[in-house]
Motif scaffolding. Structure first.
Motif, PDB file in Angstrom:
ATOM      1  N   LEU A  21      83.409  23.836  40.655  1.00 21.51           N
ATOM      2  CA  LEU A  21      83.289  22.839  41.724  1.00 21.51           C
ATOM      3  C   LEU A  21      82.036  21.991  41.540  1.00 21.51           C
ATOM      4  CD1 LEU A  21      84.411  24.928  44.833  1.00 21.51           C
ATOM      5  CD2 LEU A  21      85.733  23.195  43.589  1.00 21.51           C
ATOM      6  N   MET A  22      80.943  22.615  41.098  1.00 21.39           N
ATOM      7  CA  MET A  22      79.717  21.846  40.856  1.00 21.39           C
ATOM      8  C   MET A  22      79.925  20.852  39.708  1.00 21.39           C
ATOM      9  SD  MET A  22      76.629  20.992  41.526  1.00 21.39           S
ATOM     10  CE  MET A  22      75.797  22.214  42.534  1.00 21.39           C
ATOM     11  N   ALA A  23      80.567  21.306  38.640  1.00 24.74           N
ATOM     12  CA  ALA A  23      80.826  20.421  37.504  1.00 24.74           C
ATOM     13  C   ALA A  23      81.724  19.266  37.914  1.00 24.74           C
ATOM     14  CB  ALA A  23      81.468  21.215  36.361  1.00 24.74           C
ATOM     15  N   ASP A  86      66.573  22.044  44.003  1.00 26.53           N
ATOM     16  CA  ASP A  86      67.596  20.996  43.985  1.00 26.53           C
ATOM     17  C   ASP A  86      68.832  21.432  44.774  1.00 26.53           C
ATOM     18  OD1 ASP A  86      66.128  19.213  42.381  1.00 26.53           O
ATOM     19  OD2 ASP A  86      66.754  20.245  40.553  1.00 26.53           O
ATOM     20  N   PHE A  87      69.214  22.696  44.611  1.00 26.96           N
ATOM     21  CA  PHE A  87      70.392  23.169  45.349  1.00 26.96           C
ATOM     22  C   PHE A  87      70.071  23.278  46.832  1.00 26.96           C
ATOM     23  CE2 PHE A  87      73.584  26.163  46.916  1.00 26.96           C
ATOM     24  CZ  PHE A  87      74.734  25.569  46.409  1.00 26.96           C
ATOM     25  N   VAL A  88      68.872  23.740  47.162  1.00 33.58           N
ATOM     26  CA  VAL A  88      68.470  23.820  48.568  1.00 33.58           C
ATOM     27  C   VAL A  88      68.503  22.427  49.207  1.00 33.58           C
ATOM     28  CG1 VAL A  88      66.542  24.292  50.133  1.00 33.58           C
ATOM     29  CG2 VAL A  88      67.115  25.922  48.324  1.00 33.58           C
ATOM     30  N   ALA A  89      68.083  21.421  48.452  1.00 32.16           N
ATOM     31  CA  ALA A  89      68.120  20.045  48.971  1.00 32.16           C
ATOM     32  C   ALA A  89      69.548  19.635  49.309  1.00 32.16           C
ATOM     33  CB  ALA A  89      67.515  19.084  47.950  1.00 32.16           C
ATOM     34  N   MET A  90      70.509  20.060  48.468  1.00 32.25           N
ATOM     35  CA  MET A  90      71.913  19.761  48.747  1.00 32.25           C
ATOM     36  C   MET A  90      72.369  20.486  50.015  1.00 32.25           C
ATOM     37  SD  MET A  90      75.300  20.477  46.372  1.00 32.25           S
ATOM     38  CE  MET A  90      74.748  19.383  45.061  1.00 32.25           C
ATOM     39  N   VAL A  91      71.989  21.758  50.122  1.00 32.22           N
ATOM     40  CA  VAL A  91      72.344  22.554  51.301  1.00 32.22           C
ATOM     41  C   VAL A  91      71.789  21.906  52.574  1.00 32.22           C
ATOM     42  CG1 VAL A  91      71.895  24.766  52.456  1.00 32.22           C
ATOM     43  CG2 VAL A  91      72.594  24.735  50.052  1.00 32.22           C
ATOM     44  N   GLN A  92      70.554  21.456  52.509  1.00 28.62           N
ATOM     45  CA  GLN A  92      69.930  20.834  53.680  1.00 28.62           C
ATOM     46  C   GLN A  92      70.554  19.479  53.999  1.00 28.62           C
ATOM     47  OE1 GLN A  92      65.811  21.073  52.353  1.00 28.62           O
ATOM     48  NE2 GLN A  92      65.452  22.860  53.654  1.00 28.62           N
ATOM     49  N   ARG A  93      70.957  18.773  52.955  1.00 25.87           N
ATOM     50  CA  ARG A  93      71.606  17.479  53.167  1.00 25.87           C
ATOM     51  C   ARG A  93      72.912  17.651  53.946  1.00 25.87           C
ATOM     52  NH1 ARG A  93      71.765  16.097  48.230  1.00 25.87           N
ATOM     53  NH2 ARG A  93      73.998  16.182  47.764  1.00 25.87           N
ATOM     54  N   HIS A  94      73.556  18.787  53.738  1.00 27.08           N
ATOM     55  CA  HIS A  94      74.794  19.082  54.452  1.00 27.08           C
ATOM     56  C   HIS A  94      74.535  19.843  55.750  1.00 27.08           C
ATOM     57  CE1 HIS A  94      77.972  17.846  51.495  1.00 27.08           C
ATOM     58  NE2 HIS A  94      76.937  17.886  50.670  1.00 27.08           N
ATOM     59  N   LEU A 119      80.736  22.216  48.806  1.00 28.63           N
ATOM     60  CA  LEU A 119      81.168  21.861  47.453  1.00 28.63           C
ATOM     61  C   LEU A 119      82.448  21.038  47.477  1.00 28.63           C
ATOM     62  CD1 LEU A 119      80.422  25.280  45.733  1.00 28.63           C
ATOM     63  CD2 LEU A 119      79.172  23.146  45.367  1.00 28.63           C
ATOM     64  N   LEU A 120      83.348  21.376  48.402  1.00 31.65           N
ATOM     65  CA  LEU A 120      84.591  20.606  48.510  1.00 31.65           C
ATOM     66  C   LEU A 120      84.314  19.184  49.012  1.00 31.65           C
ATOM     67  CD1 LEU A 120      87.023  23.323  49.911  1.00 31.65           C
ATOM     68  CD2 LEU A 120      86.939  22.390  47.589  1.00 31.65           C
ATOM     69  N   ARG A 121      83.347  19.076  49.920  1.00 27.61           N
ATOM     70  CA  ARG A 121      82.977  17.725  50.377  1.00 27.61           C
ATOM     71  C   ARG A 121      82.344  16.926  49.245  1.00 27.61           C
ATOM     72  NH1 ARG A 121      81.475  20.482  55.174  1.00 27.61           N
ATOM     73  NH2 ARG A 121      79.299  20.577  54.499  1.00 27.61           N
ATOM     74  N   GLU A 122      81.539  17.591  48.433  1.00 25.12           N
ATOM     75  CA  GLU A 122      80.937  16.925  47.277  1.00 25.12           C
ATOM     76  C   GLU A 122      82.022  16.464  46.304  1.00 25.12           C
ATOM     77  OE1 GLU A 122      77.647  16.270  46.312  1.00 25.12           O
ATOM     78  OE2 GLU A 122      76.983  16.790  48.339  1.00 25.12           O
ATOM     79  N   CYS A 123      83.044  17.288  46.122  1.00 21.65           N
ATOM     80  CA  CYS A 123      84.167  16.893  45.257  1.00 21.65           C
ATOM     81  C   CYS A 123      84.920  15.713  45.860  1.00 21.65           C
ATOM     82  CB  CYS A 123      85.117  18.077  45.055  1.00 21.65           C
ATOM     83  SG  CYS A 123      84.502  19.336  43.908  1.00 21.65           S
ATOM     84  N   LEU A 124      85.103  15.750  47.164  1.00 20.96           N
ATOM     85  CA  LEU A 124      85.785  14.648  47.837  1.00 20.96           C
ATOM     86  C   LEU A 124      85.012  13.343  47.676  1.00 20.96           C
ATOM     87  CD1 LEU A 124      88.184  13.887  49.679  1.00 20.96           C
ATOM     88  CD2 LEU A 124      86.705  14.408  51.640  1.00 20.96           C
TER      89      LEU A 124
END
Length: 411
Positions: A21-23, A86-94, A119-124
């Motif tokens: 999903l990240m890729a 970097d991943f924490v920043a993504m978590v906080q952004r969501h 992750l699904l929202r990021e894919c969307l």
């Protein structure tokens, strides 16, 4: 049987887990046209059960030193370019609430579902096409270098293929050896896989005295030998150990299992951080009329104290015991050597050790050196992290590296 052929994709991602999903999200947001194919009905099934349902999604201390690989340097590049922060920043952004449960280990406050949904929202956001409940029948590469993935719902074509189908651990969630099979099919070597982060089992002779201890726990230390030759080093873990009906479990045993090889002994320090000899002599001096069980009960759980007293100490008061007897007891407590018979296997293993040989891959982007457009990420690769969020960080970092490469090529 006639199959529908799906064209127009730049990359096919096999596996809707953490790395896949990240890729996919990374490549899609970079402009590539991506499809994710997975035989499961739902994405991120392993994420959902991780961390007791709270998902230990990273460890702030993650670095190459907390990973096991035939090439201890391979993971450095990807981990440096996508860090826990970097991943924490993504978590906080969501806006996902999280907490630090133990040193460096980060968990969701609510549920692991938050990470999957993120992750699904990021894919969307990357317009990634999701094709779940698609059983993979065949994967091949044509003369033009494009990949063909045949499923029971149709055929997909793309110039890039990201294999993120994981390892062999937890087969009840659908784990298979597909990644290893595909690696061999395309000429990549595979380091022999084995269960890791898994309870250890023992033979009948040891189980006879272990079974009455089932459920008992203690904080212990275990030193493991990592690497070979000039890369050799010792790694010591200090954490909880639990006796089971079949052997030993608990965080410290899971850590040690990733290093353990069949036939090796395990040395357990039952009094980590303590000078066992000095402490036993001190107890003898302060409580000379005490017996051996009473003495050991000051240091160990009662049932374990009874076991060791019966095996290693004479009856009677401490005053009558020679110091040499206590010093020998101290050595046993500090280096308690046991010989595991095996492990609980992939059914109980949290991850798979071994996998696609890193010598066959680029550490920068996870692409196969001799097979253009083929990427291997996550647990499929011979990079295995410690317990505590490290394997998720590898999934994020390796998936990100492959996704960026695909975006640069096709975006």
């Amino acid at each position: 049987m006639t199959f529908q052929v799906a064209a127009g994709f730049d990359a096919i991602v096999l596996g809707a887990g953490a790395a896949g999903l990240m890729a996919a999200a990374t490549a899609g947001q970079g402009g590539a046209r991506v499809v994710v194919v997975d035989h499961a009905q739902h994405a991120g099934r392993k994420i959902l059960i991780s961390g007791g349902g709270r998902c230990n999604f990273t460890n702030m201390d993650a670095g190459a030193g907390q990973f096991i690989s035939a090439n201890p340097h391979f993971a450095k590049s990807a981990l440096a370019r996508f860090t826990p922060a970097d991943f924490v920043a993504m978590v906080q952004r969501h806006r996902i609430p999280w907490h630090e449960k133990a040193a460096g280990q980060l968990f969701c406050d609510r549920s692991a579902r938050d990470i999957v949904d993120m992750l699904l929202r990021e894919c969307l956001n990357g317009q990634v096409a999701m094709r779940l409940s698609h059983r993979i029948i065949d994967v091949s590469r044509d003369a033009a270098g494009h990949y063909r993935v045949e499923t029971d719902h149709g055929v997909f074509h793309a110039p890039s293929l990201i294999v993120a189908t994981g390892g062999l651990s937890i087969p009840k969630l659908g784990a298979t050896g597909l990644a290893h099979d595909l690696a061999r099919r395309f000429g990549l070597r595979v380091v022999a896989p084995a269960p890791a982060l898994v309870p250890l089992t023992f033979g009948a002779q040891d189980r006879e005295w272990m079974e009455p201890l089932a459920g008992l726990s203690a904080t212990v230390g275990i030193t493991c030998h990592a690497g070979e030759g000039r890369q050799a080093r010792q790694v010591t873990f200090r954490d909880g150990m639990v006796f089971t009906h079949r052997g030993l479990s608990g965080p410290v045993i899971l850590q040690a299992s990733s290093y353990w090889q069949p036939g090796q002994a395990v040395d357990i320090d039952l009094l980590p951080g303590m000078d066992a000899a000095a402490r036993l002599l001190e107890i003898k001096r302060d409580r000379p009329r005490a017996g051996s069980v009473a003495m050991l009960s000051m240091l160990l759980p009662q049932r374990l104290a009874q076991l060791f007293a019966g095996q290693h100490l004479p009856e009677g008061q401490l005053a009558g015991m020679p110091d040499a007897v206590l010093l020998n007891m101290a050595r046993v407590l500090s280096v308690w050597r046991l010989n595991p018979h095996g492990t609980e296997g992939y059914v109980k293993a949290e991850v798979t050790r071994g996998g696609v040989d890193t010598d066959c891959l680029s550490s920068r982007d996870m692409e196969a050196r001799d097979v253009p457009g083929l990427f291997m990420v996550g647990e499929a690769v011979d990079v295995t992290g410690w317990l505590g969020g490290y394997n998720f960080q590898w999934a994020w970092a390796s998936g990100r590296a492959a996704g960026q490469a695909v975006a640069e090529r096709h975006g």
